[in-house]
Design an enzyme around this catalytic site. Structure first.
Site, PDB file in Angstrom:
ATOM      1  N   GLY A  34       0.816  -1.221   0.000  1.00 20.95           N
ATOM      2  CA  GLY A  34       0.000   0.000   0.000  1.00 20.95           C
ATOM      3  C   GLY A  34       0.839   1.255   0.000  1.00 20.95           C
ATOM      4  N   TYR A 164      22.834  -3.011   4.186  1.00 24.60           N
ATOM      5  CA  TYR A 164      23.541  -3.147   5.461  1.00 24.60           C
ATOM      6  C   TYR A 164      23.445  -4.573   6.006  1.00 24.60           C
ATOM      7  CZ  TYR A 164      19.048  -1.062   7.188  1.00 24.60           C
ATOM      8  OH  TYR A 164      17.748  -0.734   7.427  1.00 24.60           O
ATOM      9  N   LYS A 179      17.869  -7.857   8.427  1.00 18.27           N
ATOM     10  CA  LYS A 179      18.058  -7.994   6.974  1.00 18.27           C
ATOM     11  C   LYS A 179      19.189  -8.977   6.652  1.00 18.27           C
ATOM     12  CE  LYS A 179      15.008  -4.944   5.273  1.00 18.27           C
ATOM     13  NZ  LYS A 179      13.820  -5.367   4.498  1.00 18.27           N
ATOM     14  N   GLY A 206      18.667   0.327  -3.266  1.00 22.70           N
ATOM     15  CA  GLY A 206      19.492   1.406  -2.746  1.00 22.70           C
ATOM     16  C   GLY A 206      18.577   2.491  -2.220  1.00 22.70           C
TER      17      GLY A 206
END
Ligand code: HXC
Ligand code: NAP
Length: 293
Positions: A34, A164, A179, A206
């Site tokens: 959304g 990262y 992540k 990015g």
């Protein structure tokens, strides 16, 4: 004399490297579609014929995502779902399957993030970001994988990451660790589920600024005045560039690509300076006073 021209602009929105109708008859399940990048990714799948399922928590986001897909002329279902809750994910897949058949693509885009020095981070802040970004991504992948294994059908998962994951990210200990987990999990699931016809890849954006960014993330970005000149590309990403990468990874043309994490960032994360600038602590960068316990 070599001119500084930066990386060229991409083709206009509406263009595609994939044939028209590449996803005709298929449903694509996108978490967090959304807003921002998820909305842009879903839009590119819709342009190529996919029916879109948008899963997220907030009604206003679900409505905005629905409007965006309808504007493109796509079919769309919105489902209220907190990806921290496996039962809600199962219900969302039931609703998606009732509407369009079992989705052949899962885009794990939803995530949580805000900048905070590690020493200031509360227990619940750490748990919340890891729970949404890492656990939620796994729970959605597991639901998708189980259903395809039982049905004996192939599928494709794209997990949205962040660079990262490799480098760590000062101010983002929770998100960077989560992540990194997502990237690692992508590799494991690709091996486990390849025999059953399921591709699993990662997609790392990015810098893609957009109007839906949370106040925390906008506030962080506002610490740098000029976004373009700090990128080797001399520009930030255009949302459609990420959408094109996602549609390629999940398309029939990328079937032998699995366990890979594709970075779409104009080489920004490889950037190093010839001579390093002095270190500035995260506290100073965020304008915070000394840590007082
Ligand atoms: C410190 C914070 C904080 C902040 C929240 N918390 N914001 N701590 N600094 N700025 C703490 C709260 O105090 C609380 O801990 C805990 O985090 C959970 O907060 P809640 O508001 O109760 O959680 P919830 O309602 O579940 O909301 C989750 C959220 C929210 C992550 C806090 O921001 C959210 O819904 N975000 C979804 C969208 C998002 O994050 N998008 C960013 C993706 S961008 P206590 O101890 O007080 O209970 C990205 C990469 C960007 O990932 C890279 C850009 C360059
Ligand atoms: P965003 O606009 O804040 O989108 C995050 C989405 O996740 C929201 O739509 C939100 O919807 C959903 N979400 C959050 N928690 C959820 C939960 N518990 N259950 C279900 N949905 C949840 O952020 P964005 O910039 O588009 O980022 C999208 C992805 O790209 C993320 O994975 C992010 O880490 C990654 N990324 C972005 C950038 C960038 O430059 N923008 C850079 C690197 C990586 P609801 O609030 O409705 O639940």
């Amino acid at each position: 004399m070599a001119e500084i021209i930066g990386l060229p602009e991409p083709p206009p929105i509406g263009a595609s490297a994939l044939p028209a109708g590449t996803f005709d008859g298929e449903a694509v399940f996108v978490t967090g579609a959304g807003t921002g990048l998820g909305k842009a990714i879903a839009g590119e799948f819709a342009r190529l014929g996919a029916a879109i399922v948008i899963a997220s928590r907030k009604p206003e986001h679900l409505e905005a995502g629905q409007a965006a897909i309808e504007e493109i002329g796509g079919r769309v279902l919105t489902v209220s779902c907190d990806i921290r809750e496996p039962d809600q994910i199962a219900a969302a897949f039931d609703a998606a399957t009732d509407a369009f058949g079992l989705p052949s693509v899962l885009i794990n885009n939803a995530a949580a993030n805000f900048p905070v020095p590690a020493e200031d981070m509360s227990t619940n802040a750490w748990r919340t970001v890891v729970d949404i970004t890492l656990n939620g991504t796994f729970f959605c992948a597991r639901e998708f994988g189980r259903r395809h294994l039982l049905a004996g059908t192939p599928g494709s998962i794209v997990n949205v990451g962040a660079s990262y994951a490799w480098t760590g990210g000062p101010g983002f200990a929770h998100s960077a660790a989560a992540k990194a987990g997502v990237k690692n999990m992508t590799e494991t699931l690709a091996v486990e589920w390849g025999p059953y016809g399921i591709q699993v890849n990662g997609l790392v954006p990015g810098l893609f600024p957009h109007e839906d960014m949370t106040a925390d993330i906008k506030g962080n970005l506002s610490r740098t005045n000029e976004k373009d000149v700090v990128q080797p590309a001399m520009r930030v990403g255009r949302l459609r560039e990420l959408g094109w990468a996602a549609t390629f990874l999940a398309s029939p043309y990328a079937r032998f690509v699995s366990g890979h994490t594709l970075v779409v960032d104009g080489a920004n994360w490889q950037r190093r300076a010839l001579t390093n600038p002095p270190v500035v602590t995260v506290r100073d960068q965020m304008g915070k006073g000394p840590f007082e316990g």
